[in-house]
Write an enzyme that holds these catalytic residues in place. Sequence first.
Site, short mmCIF file in Angstrom:
data_model
loop_
_atom_site.label_atom_id
_atom_site.label_comp_id
_atom_site.label_asym_id
_atom_site.label_seq_id
_atom_site.Cartn_x
_atom_site.Cartn_y
_atom_site.Cartn_z
N ASP A 178 -52.05 4.79 1.57
CA ASP A 178 -52.64 4.14 0.40
C ASP A 178 -53.72 5.11 -0.05
O ASP A 178 -54.75 5.25 0.63
CB ASP A 178 -53.24 2.78 0.76
CG ASP A 178 -53.78 2.05 -0.46
OD1 ASP A 178 -54.38 2.72 -1.32
OD2 ASP A 178 -53.62 0.83 -0.57
N HIS A 179 -53.51 5.80 -1.16
CA HIS A 179 -54.37 6.94 -1.48
C HIS A 179 -55.82 6.53 -1.74
O HIS A 179 -56.71 7.39 -1.70
CB HIS A 179 -53.80 7.77 -2.64
CG HIS A 179 -53.91 7.14 -3.98
ND1 HIS A 179 -52.97 6.27 -4.49
CD2 HIS A 179 -54.86 7.25 -4.95
CE1 HIS A 179 -53.33 5.89 -5.69
NE2 HIS A 179 -54.46 6.46 -6.01
N HIS B 8 -54.58 -1.28 -2.98
CA HIS B 8 -55.79 -0.48 -3.22
C HIS B 8 -57.08 -1.29 -3.09
O HIS B 8 -57.98 -0.94 -2.34
CB HIS B 8 -55.75 0.14 -4.62
CG HIS B 8 -54.59 1.07 -4.85
ND1 HIS B 8 -53.98 1.77 -3.83
CD2 HIS B 8 -53.95 1.43 -5.98
CE1 HIS B 8 -53.01 2.52 -4.33
NE2 HIS B 8 -52.97 2.31 -5.63
#
Length: 510
Positions: free
Chosen positions: A195-196, A258
């Site tokens: 999950d960036h 996010h």
Amino acid sequence: MSGTIPSMETAHDELKDNTIIIVLGASGDLAKKKTYPALFGLYRMGFLPKGVHIVGYARTKMDDAEYHKRITAYIKNPNNDPEVSAKLEEFKKLSTYISGGYEDSPSFANLNKHLEKIESSYGVKERNRVFYLALPPSVFIPVGQHLKEQCYVTPDVGKCRIIVEKPFGKDLDSSRELLGALKQHWTEDETFRIDHYLGKEMTKNLLVLRFANVAFNAFWDKNSISNVQITFKEPFGTEGRGGYFDEFGIIRDILQNHLLQVLSILTMERPVSFAAEDIRDEKVKVLRAIPPIERSDTLLGQYVAANGKPGYLDDDTVPHNSVCPTFAATTLWIHNPRWEGVPFILKAGKALNEAKVEVRIQFKDVTKGIFKDISRNELVIRIQPSEAVYLKLNTKTPGLHTRAIPTEMDLTYKRRFAEAAIPEAYESLILDALKGDHSNFVRDDELDVAWKIFTPILHWIDGKNGPAPHPVSYPYGSRGPKELEAFIGKYGFKRTVAEYEWPITNLASL
């Protein structure tokens, strides 16, 4: 001497030599816009393993020239720096491409032959492989299986790791199915779920802000905090790519992963160490204290044409009469001693008035008495753009009169750390995977409890338990639905007095 974070323990050794990074889905947007620029950034800074090779794999048939053109299309060198240009040429030489399918075993056997040919030049037995799945989730399962059967190296020879991109399913059941299928072939230690947002500088900074500052930790609970908002805003719509978005929607795309990741770090208890499992244990604990979202705690919106821009339903790739929300505000409650009664409002939307991701922690009113009608204190953590942390407080206006006005203690990164280069999130996460550090990746039980929170509201939106709700409309380029003000107001949020504005300097000029 400056304080430093102790070395983080890892579940794996760092991959230093004899390593190939295989990018599956190499012809896609994600690979060319994020994965390859991140790999080049790490290569240029000297962080990739010595003698590394990068292999692209996808269905598209193309020669090396076309492949190199694609993978460097989003790599920036605005000043034509000869050093960067030279590194880019080196990067191309160590990058090769092979085409093949995602669901047939012979294609992966062919990929393995290509890898073995590269490895034959190592001259030693040890070899390591990192598989990066820049692919749609529909092929995760067959790709994971074929990689294990055809391209896996055993522990006595080297190490294999697999990096998986979101979305990890569409609801609790599909997520469990995906997790279970991948676990048949890949262990949890070998799996890195990206999950960036966990790689973003300000998200990683939350741990330090919270636990390295006694002043912050003292007021980090229900006794001082009135409400918390975590906001994601995009100034553009689907722009011809509505087919994918309509399948998932804004909640799956942004909130469930996010923003929930940011919330878990913001609210978790202090871990006993910086070891990956200690951090992830605390994240899971706090997520388990959050019940499923209620319909009454949800506001859904869909943008319509305005300011010369088309509405969501004007996109030809979006199904006619779609009720998919492009804006969502949901309120979560954490039932534990620290946070009982504090509303956490997660907001995300497309086609809004600006690009912004931030956390806004609003504190309770001061005790009534000598001060009346003054602004609340707020701690704001701007994740992007122009990373910043500022504490909004009240101070006396200069002069002969005693009057409290809002101002701020401002840490704007581009001013305070003018010479520092903030790494891209994907650079940070790929490097973590090479090091074997799981701290900033999503664990299986964390993913499971996250879906438990969101699945009931998603099934309601999808119309699985009766008629789907109709989102309210909002104009393209606006702040969101007009109903938003009343929505956040019912959870105790109070706007600052009108004359306050932050920052004084325009963000665009920083």
